[in-house]
Design a protein around this motif. Structure first.
Motif, short mmCIF file in Angstrom:
data_model
loop_
_atom_site.label_atom_id
_atom_site.label_comp_id
_atom_site.label_asym_id
_atom_site.label_seq_id
_atom_site.Cartn_x
_atom_site.Cartn_y
_atom_site.Cartn_z
N GLU A 1 0.82 -1.21 0.00
CA GLU A 1 0.00 0.00 0.00
C GLU A 1 0.85 1.26 0.00
OE1 GLU A 1 -3.32 0.00 -0.41
OE2 GLU A 1 -3.03 -2.17 -0.66
N ARG A 2 1.96 1.24 0.73
CA ARG A 2 2.83 2.42 0.77
C ARG A 2 3.33 2.78 -0.62
NH1 ARG A 2 5.64 5.49 -0.95
NH2 ARG A 2 7.42 6.61 -0.09
N ALA A 3 3.59 1.75 -1.46
CA ALA A 3 4.13 1.99 -2.80
C ALA A 3 3.17 2.79 -3.67
CB ALA A 3 4.45 0.66 -3.47
N LYS A 4 1.92 2.90 -3.25
CA LYS A 4 0.93 3.64 -4.03
C LYS A 4 0.95 5.14 -3.73
CE LYS A 4 -2.21 -0.35 -3.98
NZ LYS A 4 -3.53 -0.86 -3.53
N ASN A 5 1.68 5.56 -2.68
CA ASN A 5 1.66 6.96 -2.28
C ASN A 5 2.84 7.70 -2.88
OD1 ASN A 5 2.09 9.40 -0.32
ND2 ASN A 5 0.05 8.61 0.14
N ALA A 6 2.60 8.94 -3.30
CA ALA A 6 3.63 9.71 -4.00
C ALA A 6 4.57 10.48 -3.08
CB ALA A 6 2.96 10.70 -4.96
N PHE A 7 4.18 10.71 -1.81
CA PHE A 7 5.02 11.55 -0.96
C PHE A 7 4.87 11.14 0.50
CE2 PHE A 7 6.28 15.62 1.11
CZ PHE A 7 7.54 15.74 0.52
N VAL A 8 5.91 10.51 1.02
CA VAL A 8 5.93 10.04 2.41
C VAL A 8 7.10 10.68 3.14
CG1 VAL A 8 6.11 8.05 3.95
CG2 VAL A 8 4.85 7.85 1.78
N VAL A 9 6.82 11.28 4.28
CA VAL A 9 7.84 11.90 5.11
C VAL A 9 8.04 11.04 6.35
CG1 VAL A 9 8.49 13.95 6.45
CG2 VAL A 9 7.15 14.20 4.34
N GLY A 10 9.30 10.66 6.62
CA GLY A 10 9.64 9.92 7.83
C GLY A 10 10.38 10.84 8.79
N ILE A 11 10.01 10.81 10.07
CA ILE A 11 10.60 11.71 11.06
C ILE A 11 11.13 10.90 12.24
CG2 ILE A 11 10.17 13.60 12.68
CD1 ILE A 11 8.05 14.64 10.78
N THR A 12 12.40 11.15 12.59
CA THR A 12 12.99 10.54 13.78
C THR A 12 13.74 11.61 14.55
OG1 THR A 12 14.19 8.60 14.60
CG2 THR A 12 15.20 9.82 12.77
N GLY A 13 14.33 11.24 15.67
CA GLY A 13 15.09 12.19 16.48
C GLY A 13 15.01 11.81 17.94
N SER A 14 15.90 12.38 18.74
CA SER A 14 15.93 12.08 20.17
C SER A 14 14.84 12.83 20.93
CB SER A 14 17.30 12.44 20.75
OG SER A 14 18.32 11.68 20.13
N ALA A 15 14.30 13.86 20.34
CA ALA A 15 13.19 14.63 20.94
C ALA A 15 12.51 15.40 19.81
CB ALA A 15 13.71 15.60 22.00
N GLY A 16 11.28 15.79 20.05
CA GLY A 16 10.57 16.64 19.09
C GLY A 16 9.94 15.94 17.92
N LYS A 17 9.94 14.59 17.92
CA LYS A 17 9.36 13.86 16.78
C LYS A 17 7.87 14.13 16.64
CE LYS A 17 10.68 9.81 18.27
NZ LYS A 17 11.50 10.23 19.43
N THR A 18 7.15 14.02 17.76
CA THR A 18 5.70 14.20 17.70
C THR A 18 5.34 15.62 17.30
OG1 THR A 18 5.39 12.49 19.38
CG2 THR A 18 3.56 14.01 19.03
N THR A 19 6.09 16.59 17.81
CA THR A 19 5.84 17.98 17.44
C THR A 19 6.11 18.20 15.96
OG1 THR A 19 6.41 18.75 19.66
CG2 THR A 19 6.55 20.36 17.87
N ALA A 20 7.24 17.71 15.48
CA ALA A 20 7.57 17.86 14.06
C ALA A 20 6.53 17.19 13.18
CB ALA A 20 8.96 17.29 13.78
N LYS A 21 6.08 16.02 13.61
CA LYS A 21 5.05 15.30 12.85
C LYS A 21 3.78 16.12 12.75
CE LYS A 21 2.79 12.27 15.20
NZ LYS A 21 2.50 11.06 16.00
N ALA A 22 3.36 16.71 13.86
CA ALA A 22 2.12 17.48 13.87
C ALA A 22 2.19 18.69 12.95
CB ALA A 22 1.79 17.92 15.29
N TYR A 23 3.31 19.42 12.99
CA TYR A 23 3.42 20.63 12.17
C TYR A 23 3.66 20.29 10.70
CZ TYR A 23 3.13 23.72 16.16
OH TYR A 23 2.66 24.41 17.24
N ALA A 24 4.43 19.26 10.44
CA ALA A 24 4.65 18.85 9.05
C ALA A 24 3.34 18.38 8.42
CB ALA A 24 5.69 17.74 8.98
N ALA A 25 2.56 17.60 9.17
CA ALA A 25 1.29 17.11 8.65
C ALA A 25 0.32 18.25 8.40
CB ALA A 25 0.69 16.09 9.61
N ALA A 26 0.30 19.24 9.30
CA ALA A 26 -0.58 20.39 9.10
C ALA A 26 -0.18 21.16 7.85
CB ALA A 26 -0.55 21.29 10.33
N ALA A 27 1.10 21.40 7.69
CA ALA A 27 1.58 22.15 6.53
C ALA A 27 1.21 21.45 5.23
CB ALA A 27 3.08 22.36 6.62
N LEU A 28 1.34 20.12 5.22
CA LEU A 28 1.10 19.34 4.01
C LEU A 28 -0.35 18.91 3.84
CD1 LEU A 28 4.21 16.99 4.27
CD2 LEU A 28 3.92 18.87 2.65
#
Length: 434
Positions: free
Chosen positions: A87-114
C-alpha cells in the motif's frame, strides 16, 4: 475500505469475512469497522484475544487460527508488513521523522503544513504498518514518526516505510541502555537519511556533516540551509518569518517554531502555498502531555508524556520565556544507562538556572529539584500548597511502561495526575492570590 478478498499475499479467507475501514493490533479497538491483527508479543500472542475481537464485531481477523471471519496466514506479522509495503508503494510523498526529541511535534506541524495523513500516538512497527495499510493509497501525503530504541531498528523501519524525505529533529542521550552512546544514536537515527531528501534540525546538523551525508540540508534558526528569522517568543505566542512569509503560532516555543520551519520547507517541495501551510500550522493541536500550554489564573505547561535530557532542556527554555514565578516539576528520565545520575544532575542544574522554584520526584528527586519528594502524591500536596495566581508550572518526566506501582512512583510516572490536580484546583479557586 480494506477488502480481505483482494490481498497482496496468499491467504485462506473465510467466506464470512467482511471489508473493514482500518486495522488494529489491539483487540480492545476491534469493532464492526476495525479488523484485528493477531501478532506475537513478548509476553503473549494476539491469538489469545481473537475471540474478544470477533465478539466485538471485527470484520475479519488476520491470524493463523481457523476461526470465523479469519484471514489465515502462516505468519500474521509478515503478512501485515507485506500488505503495508504494497500500500505504501501507491503513495507519491511520504515523510519519515525521527530524532531524540521533538518527533511528535515535528510530525504534527509537518502534517498540518502538508494537509497530510499522519501517525497517531503510537510509533511501533505494527502501528506504522497498520497506518500504511489504511492510508498508503491516499492521494494525500503521509507523515510517519519513526522512533527507535535498539540497534538495527531503523533499517527495519526504512524497509517498511521507504520515506521520500527523511528528517532528524535532534540528537541527544535517549535509550542509552540499548543504544549505548550518542555516537550510536546518531548513526542509527541517521539511517533515515538514506531517503531521497535529507533534512536535519539545527541541533542535529553537527552530527550529519555533508562530507559524510551527501545532500543533507538543515532547517531551523541560525546557520542552517533553510532558516526562519526574526524569531520572537512570549508566553502566548511564537512569531517568525520565513522568507517574506510571517508565521504566528499561538502558545508555542522554539521547538514548535522549528517544526513549523520544517513544515514550510516540505510545503515548498510539493508546491503548497506557504500562506495555506502557515494558517493550518497556527491551529495545530497536540495530544495531552506534549507541550500543551493551559492558560488560567496560573499557567500549566503539560509536557508530562515523556522526557530526555535534551527535551527537558527545551521545555525549561520555554518555561523561562514566561513571566511571573516559574516552577519546574521534573521526574525521572528513563533508559539513560550508567550515566543517568550525572545526566539528571545536569538537568537539575539547568532547571535551577531557568526556574524560580524547582521540584523533583522519584529516585533522582534531589538532583532534579530543590524540593525533593519520593512519591507523586507527596509532590502534588506540596505543590498545591505553594502555587498561586500568576505562576507558570512546567510538568515533565518519562512516562514509563510495564512498571509496578512502586517503580512508577520512583520514575516520576503519574505526573499527568499532577496536571489534573493543578487544573482542578485552579478551576475550584483553591489557589493563593498574588
Amino acid at each position: 475500505m480494506l477488502d480481505p478478498f483482494a490481498l497482496p499475499f496468499a491467504a485462506t479467507v473465510s467466506p464470512d469475512a467482511k471489508r473493514a475501514k482500518r486495522l488494529t493490533w489491539d483487540s480492545r479497538e476491534a469493532s464492526p469497522d476495525v479488523a484485528f491483527v493477531a501478532l506475537a508479543g513478548e509476553k503473549m500472542h494476539g491469538n489469545q484475544f481473537v475471540r474478544q475481537a470477533l465478539d466485538a464485531g471485527a470484520p475479519f481477523v488476520l491470524t493463523d487460527l481457523d476461526v470465523p471471519r479469519s484471514v489465515r496466514v502462516p505468519d500474521a506479522q509478515a503478512a501485515l508488513f507485506e500488505w503495508a509495503r504494497h500500500e505504501r508503494a501507491k503513495n507519491a510523498f511520504v515523510v519519515g521523522i525521527t530524532g531524540s526529541a521533538g518527533k511528535t511535534t515535528a510530525k504534527a506541524y509537518a502534517a498540518a503544513a502538508l494537509d497530510a495523513h499522519y501517525m497517531p500516538v503510537y510509533n511501533t512497527m505494527p502501528a506504522i504498518a497498520c497506518f500504511l495499510v489504511q492510508y498508503g493509497a491516499s492521494a494525500r501525503p503521509l507523515v510517519v514518526e519513526m522512533g527507535i530504541d535498539r540497534l538495527g531498528e531503523m533499517a527495519e523501519l526504512m524497509d517498511l516505510v521507504r520515506p521520500d524525505v527523511g528528517v532528524v529533529t535532534t540528537i541527544g542521550p535517549t535509550h542509552l541502555e540499548q543504544l549505548g552512546s550518542i555516537e550510536n544514536i546518531a548513526r542509527e537515527k541517521g539511517g533515515i537519511l538514506q531517503a531521497g531528501r535529507k533534512l536535519v534540525g539545527s541541533q542535529a546538523a553537527p552530527y550529519f556533516p555533508p562530507s559524510e551525508y551527501e545532500g543533507v540540508e538543515s532547517y531551523g534558526f541560525g546557520d542552517v540551509t533553510h532558516a526562519g528569522h526574526d524569531l520572537e517568543i512570549t508566553s502566548e505566542v511564537a512569531r517568525f518569518a520565513f522568507g517574506r512569509r510571517r508565521v504566528i503560532l499561538p502558545l508555542a516555543a522554539k521547538v514548535q517554531a522549528e517544526a513549523a520551519v520544517l513544515g514550510l520547507v516540505l510545503a515548498q517541495q510539493v508546491g503548497i502555498a506557504l500562506a495555506d501551510a502557515a494558517v493550518r500550522m497556527s491551529s495545530v493541536n497536540v495530544p495531552a502531555g506534549r507541550y500543551r500550554v493551559l492558560l488560567g489564573r496560573y499557567t500549566v505547561i503539560d509536557d508530562a508524556y515523556n522526557a530526555s535530557p535534551i527535551a527537558v532542556r527545551a521545555a525549561l527554555d520555554a518555561l523561562h520565556a514566561h513571566t511571573g514565578r516559574r516552577i519546574s516539576v521534573l521526574g525521572r528520565m528513563l533508559e539513560l544507562g550508567p550515566t543517568e545520575r550525572e545526566l539528571h544532575a545536569e538537568v537539575g542544574d539547568y532547571a535551577r538556572a531557568q526556574a524560580d522554584l524547582t521540584y523533583g520526584v522519584g529516585e533522582f528527586a534531589r538532583e532534579l529539584g530543590d524540593q525533593a519528594f519520593a512519591t507523586v502524591p507527596e509532590l502534588t500536596a506540596a505543590l498545591l500548597s505553594e502555587v498561586r495566581d500568576g505562576d507558570t508550572v512546567l510538568i515533565k518526566a518519562s512516562r514509563g511502561i510495564s512498571m509496578t506501582p512502586e517503580q512508577r512512583a520512583s520514575a516520576g510516572v503519574g505526573l499527568d495526575t499532577v496536571v489534573e490536580a493543578l487544573l482542578a484546583a485552579r478551576e475550584q479557586g483553591e489557589v493563593k492570590g498574588v
